[in-house]
Design a protein around this motif. Structure first.
Motif, PDB file in Angstrom:
ATOM      1  N   LYS A  18       0.859  -1.174   0.000  1.00 53.07           N
ATOM      2  CA  LYS A  18       0.000   0.000   0.000  1.00 53.07           C
ATOM      3  C   LYS A  18       0.899   1.228   0.000  1.00 53.07           C
ATOM      4  O   LYS A  18       1.430   1.643   1.028  1.00 53.07           O
ATOM      5  CB  LYS A  18      -0.924  -0.014   1.213  1.00 53.07           C
ATOM      6  CG  LYS A  18      -2.136   0.886   1.064  1.00 53.07           C
ATOM      7  CD  LYS A  18      -3.141   0.648   2.185  1.00 53.07           C
ATOM      8  CE  LYS A  18      -4.394   1.474   1.957  1.00 53.07           C
ATOM      9  NZ  LYS A  18      -5.380   1.284   3.061  1.00 53.07           N
ATOM     10  N   SER A  19       1.097   1.797  -1.179  1.00 55.63           N
ATOM     11  CA  SER A  19       2.070   2.879  -1.330  1.00 55.63           C
ATOM     12  C   SER A  19       1.472   4.257  -1.072  1.00 55.63           C
ATOM     13  O   SER A  19       2.201   5.242  -0.970  1.00 55.63           O
ATOM     14  CB  SER A  19       2.677   2.835  -2.730  1.00 55.63           C
ATOM     15  OG  SER A  19       1.662   2.912  -3.702  1.00 55.63           O
ATOM     16  N   ALA A  20       0.160   4.345  -1.001  1.00 53.56           N
ATOM     17  CA  ALA A  20      -0.576   5.552  -0.626  1.00 53.56           C
ATOM     18  C   ALA A  20      -1.893   5.070  -0.039  1.00 53.56           C
ATOM     19  O   ALA A  20      -2.245   3.898  -0.209  1.00 53.56           O
ATOM     20  CB  ALA A  20      -0.802   6.454  -1.844  1.00 53.56           C
ATOM     21  N   PRO A  21      -2.628   5.922   0.666  1.00 53.76           N
ATOM     22  CA  PRO A  21      -3.870   5.439   1.271  1.00 53.76           C
ATOM     23  C   PRO A  21      -4.825   4.781   0.290  1.00 53.76           C
ATOM     24  O   PRO A  21      -5.578   3.880   0.663  1.00 53.76           O
ATOM     25  CB  PRO A  21      -4.477   6.726   1.862  1.00 53.76           C
ATOM     26  CG  PRO A  21      -3.294   7.585   2.157  1.00 53.76           C
ATOM     27  CD  PRO A  21      -2.317   7.312   1.058  1.00 53.76           C
ATOM     28  N   ASP A  22      -4.784   5.205  -0.975  1.00 50.68           N
ATOM     29  CA  ASP A  22      -5.723   4.639  -1.949  1.00 50.68           C
ATOM     30  C   ASP A  22      -5.024   3.991  -3.141  1.00 50.68           C
ATOM     31  O   ASP A  22      -5.628   3.795  -4.192  1.00 50.68           O
ATOM     32  CB  ASP A  22      -6.687   5.710  -2.451  1.00 50.68           C
ATOM     33  CG  ASP A  22      -5.981   6.858  -3.154  1.00 50.68           C
ATOM     34  OD1 ASP A  22      -4.738   6.960  -3.044  1.00 50.68           O
ATOM     35  OD2 ASP A  22      -6.665   7.659  -3.823  1.00 50.68           O
ATOM     36  N   VAL A  23      -3.747   3.636  -2.991  1.00 49.23           N
ATOM     37  CA  VAL A  23      -3.009   3.001  -4.087  1.00 49.23           C
ATOM     38  C   VAL A  23      -2.321   1.740  -3.588  1.00 49.23           C
ATOM     39  O   VAL A  23      -1.610   1.760  -2.581  1.00 49.23           O
ATOM     40  CB  VAL A  23      -1.943   3.949  -4.693  1.00 49.23           C
ATOM     41  CG1 VAL A  23      -1.118   3.217  -5.762  1.00 49.23           C
ATOM     42  CG2 VAL A  23      -2.617   5.171  -5.299  1.00 49.23           C
ATOM     43  N   LEU A  24      -2.555   0.657  -4.310  1.00 46.99           N
ATOM     44  CA  LEU A  24      -1.957  -0.630  -4.003  1.00 46.99           C
ATOM     45  C   LEU A  24      -1.040  -1.029  -5.147  1.00 46.99           C
ATOM     46  O   LEU A  24      -1.451  -1.011  -6.319  1.00 46.99           O
ATOM     47  CB  LEU A  24      -3.061  -1.687  -3.833  1.00 46.99           C
ATOM     48  CG  LEU A  24      -2.685  -3.042  -3.232  1.00 46.99           C
ATOM     49  CD1 LEU A  24      -2.242  -2.880  -1.778  1.00 46.99           C
ATOM     50  CD2 LEU A  24      -3.879  -3.986  -3.326  1.00 46.99           C
ATOM     51  N   ILE A  25       0.209  -1.333  -4.832  1.00 42.70           N
ATOM     52  CA  ILE A  25       1.121  -1.881  -5.833  1.00 42.70           C
ATOM     53  C   ILE A  25       1.098  -3.388  -5.704  1.00 42.70           C
ATOM     54  O   ILE A  25       1.365  -3.946  -4.637  1.00 42.70           O
ATOM     55  CB  ILE A  25       2.543  -1.328  -5.659  1.00 42.70           C
ATOM     56  CG1 ILE A  25       2.549   0.181  -5.933  1.00 42.70           C
ATOM     57  CG2 ILE A  25       3.519  -2.038  -6.595  1.00 42.70           C
ATOM     58  CD1 ILE A  25       3.914   0.828  -5.811  1.00 42.70           C
ATOM     59  N   LEU A  26       0.741  -4.027  -6.791  1.00 41.21           N
ATOM     60  CA  LEU A  26       0.532  -5.467  -6.820  1.00 41.21           C
ATOM     61  C   LEU A  26       1.591  -6.095  -7.713  1.00 41.21           C
ATOM     62  O   LEU A  26       1.789  -5.656  -8.849  1.00 41.21           O
ATOM     63  CB  LEU A  26      -0.865  -5.748  -7.390  1.00 41.21           C
ATOM     64  CG  LEU A  26      -1.513  -7.104  -7.174  1.00 41.21           C
ATOM     65  CD1 LEU A  26      -1.837  -7.329  -5.713  1.00 41.21           C
ATOM     66  CD2 LEU A  26      -2.792  -7.192  -8.007  1.00 41.21           C
TER      67      LEU A  26
ATOM     68  N   HIS B 209      -0.319  -0.943 -10.632  1.00 40.51           N
ATOM     69  CA  HIS B 209      -0.621   0.113  -9.663  1.00 40.51           C
ATOM     70  C   HIS B 209      -2.134   0.304  -9.678  1.00 40.51           C
ATOM     71  O   HIS B 209      -2.694   0.755 -10.686  1.00 40.51           O
ATOM     72  CB  HIS B 209       0.080   1.424 -10.025  1.00 40.51           C
ATOM     73  CG  HIS B 209       1.569   1.333 -10.003  1.00 40.51           C
ATOM     74  ND1 HIS B 209       2.389   2.395 -10.341  1.00 40.51           N
ATOM     75  CD2 HIS B 209       2.406   0.307  -9.680  1.00 40.51           C
ATOM     76  CE1 HIS B 209       3.657   2.015 -10.225  1.00 40.51           C
ATOM     77  NE2 HIS B 209       3.683   0.746  -9.839  1.00 40.51           N
ATOM     78  N   ILE B 210      -2.796  -0.007  -8.581  1.00 46.16           N
ATOM     79  CA  ILE B 210      -4.254  -0.047  -8.558  1.00 46.16           C
ATOM     80  C   ILE B 210      -4.788   0.974  -7.558  1.00 46.16           C
ATOM     81  O   ILE B 210      -4.449   0.935  -6.375  1.00 46.16           O
ATOM     82  CB  ILE B 210      -4.746  -1.461  -8.196  1.00 46.16           C
ATOM     83  CG1 ILE B 210      -4.233  -2.457  -9.249  1.00 46.16           C
ATOM     84  CG2 ILE B 210      -6.260  -1.506  -8.109  1.00 46.16           C
ATOM     85  CD1 ILE B 210      -4.589  -3.902  -8.960  1.00 46.16           C
ATOM     86  N   ARG B 211      -5.618   1.880  -8.069  1.00 47.83           N
ATOM     87  CA  ARG B 211      -6.246   2.877  -7.200  1.00 47.83           C
ATOM     88  C   ARG B 211      -7.570   2.342  -6.680  1.00 47.83           C
ATOM     89  O   ARG B 211      -8.348   1.732  -7.409  1.00 47.83           O
ATOM     90  CB  ARG B 211      -6.480   4.188  -7.951  1.00 47.83           C
ATOM     91  CG  ARG B 211      -7.105   5.278  -7.068  1.00 47.83           C
ATOM     92  CD  ARG B 211      -7.232   6.595  -7.804  1.00 47.83           C
ATOM     93  NE  ARG B 211      -5.935   7.119  -8.182  1.00 47.83           N
ATOM     94  CZ  ARG B 211      -5.080   7.711  -7.350  1.00 47.83           C
ATOM     95  NH1 ARG B 211      -5.394   7.860  -6.065  1.00 47.83           N
ATOM     96  NH2 ARG B 211      -3.925   8.157  -7.780  1.00 47.83           N
TER      97      ARG B 211
END
Length: 335
Positions: free
Chosen positions: A109-117, A162-164
């Protein structure tokens, strides 16, 4: 019934069946047009019908589009012989599209609303793709969600997305709440025409909004991997500093490589952010820095409104040739 499609200015011709889109027919016959979602949402395939009749399907056309004869090639179907305008038509750089399972290797979780998968492919499987292309995650109910690949080709068995988080999003709600390492996802790919086409080695403006940074990252990493020295100007727009979720990486590229510049731009920084960098709309920073874009290419990825504004202003205000603007517009699907 099949109709003859002629594409100007190249004069190339192909056949389109009445029940397939102009874009699908071209791709089926090895011809490539700019495109993204192939579902009428992103606008990347918008082009002009010069002659003939088409059924526009579910394309949302503004009054200005109708007056200019513009349609979405991914939605439009021929109803007569048709002549189109598409300066970027070329023989397809087609790579085999595969449908594969992949195991979640890493969640960050690289930002509160971004997940790096990070996804690991099965043993002895690889995926050939062009930096900037995307894959479709295939859901159990038949739906799919598209995400750009954020790593360079040649990274073997790992793929990065990169998934928001989209509030109410059918896929992202479940992913952010429940996904764990070793879960299996199925995907198909690669897809899309958003990748560098620059035989003249023009300087590149790489314009990203939010998680539109993902394909830009792939393009930069591919350039570094292949030791290209073409100047790269990375403009990344976000609301606040926390949304520049890989700011340190982009800064490192610029610090270590003389041909790379990185310009972050924030639209909604707060006083407590103590932001002393560029502010406003990200594409305005490009216009200010490059009043003459006639010798450049622009690769833009982000929300459709940003893409439309950047395309219009770069072409009309800064003399960017129309066929030197390449785009991938991100759209988000709610449940």
């Amino acid at each position: 019934m099949a109709y003859q499609i002629t594409v100007q200015p190249s004069g190339r011709q192909y056949q389109a069946e009445a029940d397939e889109s102009l874009l699908d027919a071209a791709l089926r016959q090895g011809l490539h047009m700019p495109h993204g979602c192939r579902d009428g949402a992103c606008g990347a395939c918008k082009g002009k019908v010069l002659e003939g009749l088409v059924e526009h399907g579910k394309a949302q056309r503004s009054a200005a589009d109708e007056a200019a004869g513009l349609t979405l090639f991914c939605c439009a179907q021929a109803r007569s012989a048709v002549t189109l305008e598409c300066a970027q038509l070329r023989s397809s750089d087609a790579l085999p599209v595969k449908t594969l399972p992949a195991r979640i290797e890493k969640l960050e979780k690289s930002a509160p609303d971004v997940l790096i998968l990070q996804l690991r492919l099965p043993a002895n499987e690889t995926l050939a793709f062009h930096a900037g292309q995307y894959i479709d995650i295939l859901l159990k109910d038949g739906r799919k969600r598209s995400f750009s690949l954020a790593n360079a080709p040649g990274a073997a068995e790992l793929l990065e997305l990169h998934i928001r988080h989209v509030p109410g999003g059918f896929f992202t709600e479940a992913l952010f709440a429940n996904a764990k390492v070793r879960d299996i996802l199925r995907f198909s790919g690669p897809h899309g025409g958003f990748y560098v086409q620059n035989p003249e080695r023009k300087p590149l403006i790489l314009l990203a909004g939010g998680t539109g940074f993902a394909p830009i990252k792939a393009i930069v990493e591919h350039s570094l991997r292949t030791q290209e020295s073409t100047p790269l100007y990375i403009y990344w727009g976000a609301r606040r500093p926390i949304d520049l979720y890989q700011h340190a990486l982009a800064s490192q590229w610029a610090a270590e490589h003389a041909h790379i510049r990185y310009i972050p731009v924030l639209s909604d920084a707060l006083p407590e952010d103590a932001w002393n960098g560029r502010s406003g709309f990200v594409h305005h920073a490009v216009l200010n820095d490059f009043p003459d874009l006639s010798g450049h290419q622009v690769y833009a990825c982000g929300a459709p409104a940003m893409i439309d504004a950047a395309r219009r202003d770069c072409i009309n205000q800064c003399a960017l040739p129309e066929n030197q603007f390449f785009a991938d517009a991100f759209t988000f699907a709610a449940a």
